[in-house]
Design a protein around this motif. Structure first.
Motif, PDB file in Angstrom:
ATOM      1  N   ASP A 228       0.824  -1.200   0.000  1.00 54.02           N
ATOM      2  CA  ASP A 228       0.000   0.000   0.000  1.00 54.02           C
ATOM      3  C   ASP A 228       0.862   1.255   0.000  1.00 54.02           C
TER       4      ASP A 228
ATOM      5  N   ASP B 185       0.992   3.801   1.817  1.00 52.47           N
ATOM      6  CA  ASP B 185       1.489   4.333   3.090  1.00 52.47           C
ATOM      7  C   ASP B 185       2.395   3.341   3.814  1.00 52.47           C
ATOM      8  N   ASP B 186       2.752   2.241   3.138  1.00 52.52           N
ATOM      9  CA  ASP B 186       3.644   1.241   3.716  1.00 52.52           C
ATOM     10  C   ASP B 186       4.957   1.204   2.940  1.00 52.52           C
TER      11      ASP B 186
ATOM     12  N   TYR C 235       5.018  -3.153  12.513  1.00 51.80           N
ATOM     13  CA  TYR C 235       4.957  -1.713  12.717  1.00 51.80           C
ATOM     14  C   TYR C 235       6.359  -1.116  12.567  1.00 51.80           C
TER      15      TYR C 235
ATOM     16  N   ASP D 244      -2.867  -8.143  10.056  1.00 45.14           N
ATOM     17  CA  ASP D 244      -2.491  -8.080   8.647  1.00 45.14           C
ATOM     18  C   ASP D 244      -1.226  -8.884   8.388  1.00 45.14           C
TER      19      ASP D 244
ATOM     20  N   VAL E 208       4.249  -1.402   8.095  1.00 49.87           N
ATOM     21  CA  VAL E 208       2.900  -0.871   7.895  1.00 49.87           C
ATOM     22  C   VAL E 208       2.653   0.312   8.802  1.00 49.87           C
ATOM     23  N   GLU E 209       2.023   1.316   8.243  1.00 49.56           N
ATOM     24  CA  GLU E 209       1.567   2.467   9.029  1.00 49.56           C
ATOM     25  C   GLU E 209       0.113   2.713   8.677  1.00 49.56           C
ATOM     26  N   TYR E 210      -0.746   2.729   9.671  1.00 49.41           N
ATOM     27  CA  TYR E 210      -2.172   2.929   9.431  1.00 49.41           C
ATOM     28  C   TYR E 210      -2.466   4.426   9.449  1.00 49.41           C
TER      29      TYR E 210
ATOM     30  N   GLY F 121      -6.717   6.054   5.661  1.00 46.99           N
ATOM     31  CA  GLY F 121      -6.637   4.712   5.105  1.00 46.99           C
ATOM     32  C   GLY F 121      -7.961   3.979   5.168  1.00 46.99           C
ATOM     33  N   SER F 122      -8.110   2.959   4.313  1.00 45.35           N
ATOM     34  CA  SER F 122      -9.371   2.233   4.247  1.00 45.35           C
ATOM     35  C   SER F 122      -9.650   1.465   5.530  1.00 45.35           C
ATOM     36  N   THR F 123      -8.606   1.001   6.237  1.00 40.32           N
ATOM     37  CA  THR F 123      -8.805   0.278   7.485  1.00 40.32           C
ATOM     38  C   THR F 123      -9.497   1.165   8.507  1.00 40.32           C
ATOM     39  N   ARG F 124      -9.037   2.405   8.636  1.00 42.38           N
ATOM     40  CA  ARG F 124      -9.613   3.323   9.613  1.00 42.38           C
ATOM     41  C   ARG F 124     -11.032   3.745   9.225  1.00 42.38           C
TER      42      ARG F 124
END
Length: 307
Positions: free
Chosen positions: A90, A92-93, A124, A155, A204-206, A210-213
């Motif tokens: 992604d 942002d990763d 992370y 994930d 990974v950085e949320y 992002g779609s997860t949030r």
């Protein structure tokens, strides 16, 4: 020809995409290319990526399309891949410095048509693994069994054979931008297992956008895509009754949001779905309450409330 395509769907992520670009430059193996699918960005993503292409430090292919959502960007990526393997990172990763080398050496050792690819770890920025470790006693498994029988959580990074991922494109629903990506992955569970690689491939950085949030917002904006996803998961022959019941609850909720009067005719297990009506109603009211703020004064849902 390169072994691996690292593909990145991106929407208005010029501000953070450089982290991934820099990690590409640090790779200890260069047996990859980077495929960027710009899903209708309105920021300076195109200018930024063209500058990187001109630097010629990383092999980059760039395609821009009208916004279709994450699953539509995945469809486009699979259409343009030319490598045996692919992995989605992604925007942002970013990759660990030896990620491509790990993928290359692992596949050289274990390459076999009976496997659809392999699963590895995400972490992370502080190095902590996201969720749980992968089962040490297994060489391979289906994705479903890992999460629903072996207790894997969080994930993980999925590396798939490209020829298999071109099959069964994600459906596009007019006015919607979301279908669960796991649909395609779980389809592969019917015929192939994933090898297990006990290594970290991705940091990974949320992000707040992002779609997860923003899953509840996605749920409200894309009821047809969510309903399709839940119906397809209910059809999986290897899934448990409890798993199918959960899908039925979500299917009813999404059908209520989309005002689908034919919901009972379209569901594969009518008896189970009828039993799920009370909880489906409760979930519908919960989603409606939690997402009431994304409705504009004109009564329309904002397309990108967090962008």
């Amino acid at each position: 020809m390169k072994l691996l395509t690292v593909f990145t769907p991106s929407y208005n992520r010029a501000y953070c995409l450089h982290q991934l670009y820099e990690s590409m430059q640090r790779q200890t193996s260069k047996n990859f290319e980077w495929l960027i699918i710009d899903d209708g960005s309105t920021d300076n993503t195109e200018v930024l990526v063209n500058d990187w292409i001109n630097e010629d430090l990383v092999p980059i292919r760039y395609f821009k399309q009208q916004n279709q959502g994450m699953h539509g960007a995945h469809n486009t990526a699979y259409e343009h891949m030319e490598t045996e393997l692919n992995v989605c990172i992604d925007s942002d990763d970013y990759l660990t410095d030896n990620a491509v080398e790990l993928i290359e050496s692992f596949w050289e050792e274990h390459r076999n048509d009976k496997y659809c690819g392999f699963i590895a770890l995400d972490c992370y920025k502080n190095g902590q693994i996201i969720g749980t470790e992968l089962p040490k006693h297994l060489k391979s498994s289906t994705l479903y069994d890992l999460y629903y029988k072996h207790g894997v959580a969080g994930d993980k990074k999925l590396v798939y054979r490209t020829s298999l991922m071109r099959e069964n494109p994600y459906p596009l629903f007019e006015g919607e931008k979301y279908v669960g990506l796991n649909w395609k992955y779980l389809l592969l569970d019917k015929s192939n297992e994933l090898l297990i690689l006990h290594e970290i491939l991705c940091v990974v950085e949320y992000m707040p956008d992002g779609s997860t949030r923003n899953m509840l917002t996605q749920y409200r904006k894309n009821p047809k895509g969510f309903a399709f996803y839940r119906v397809e998961l209910m059809k999986l022959p290897f899934s448990s009754l409890a798993f199918r019941y959960r899908q039925a609850i979500h299917y009813i909720s999404s059908s209520l949001i989309s005002k689908n009067k034919n919901w009972l005719k379209e569901v594969p297990n009518k008896g189970l779905s009828i039993l799920a009506i009370p909880l489906g109603l409760l979930l519908y009211f919960y989603i409606s309450f939690k997402t009431r703020g994304i409705i504009s004064q004109k009564g329309k849902i904002n397309e990108y409330p967090m962008a």
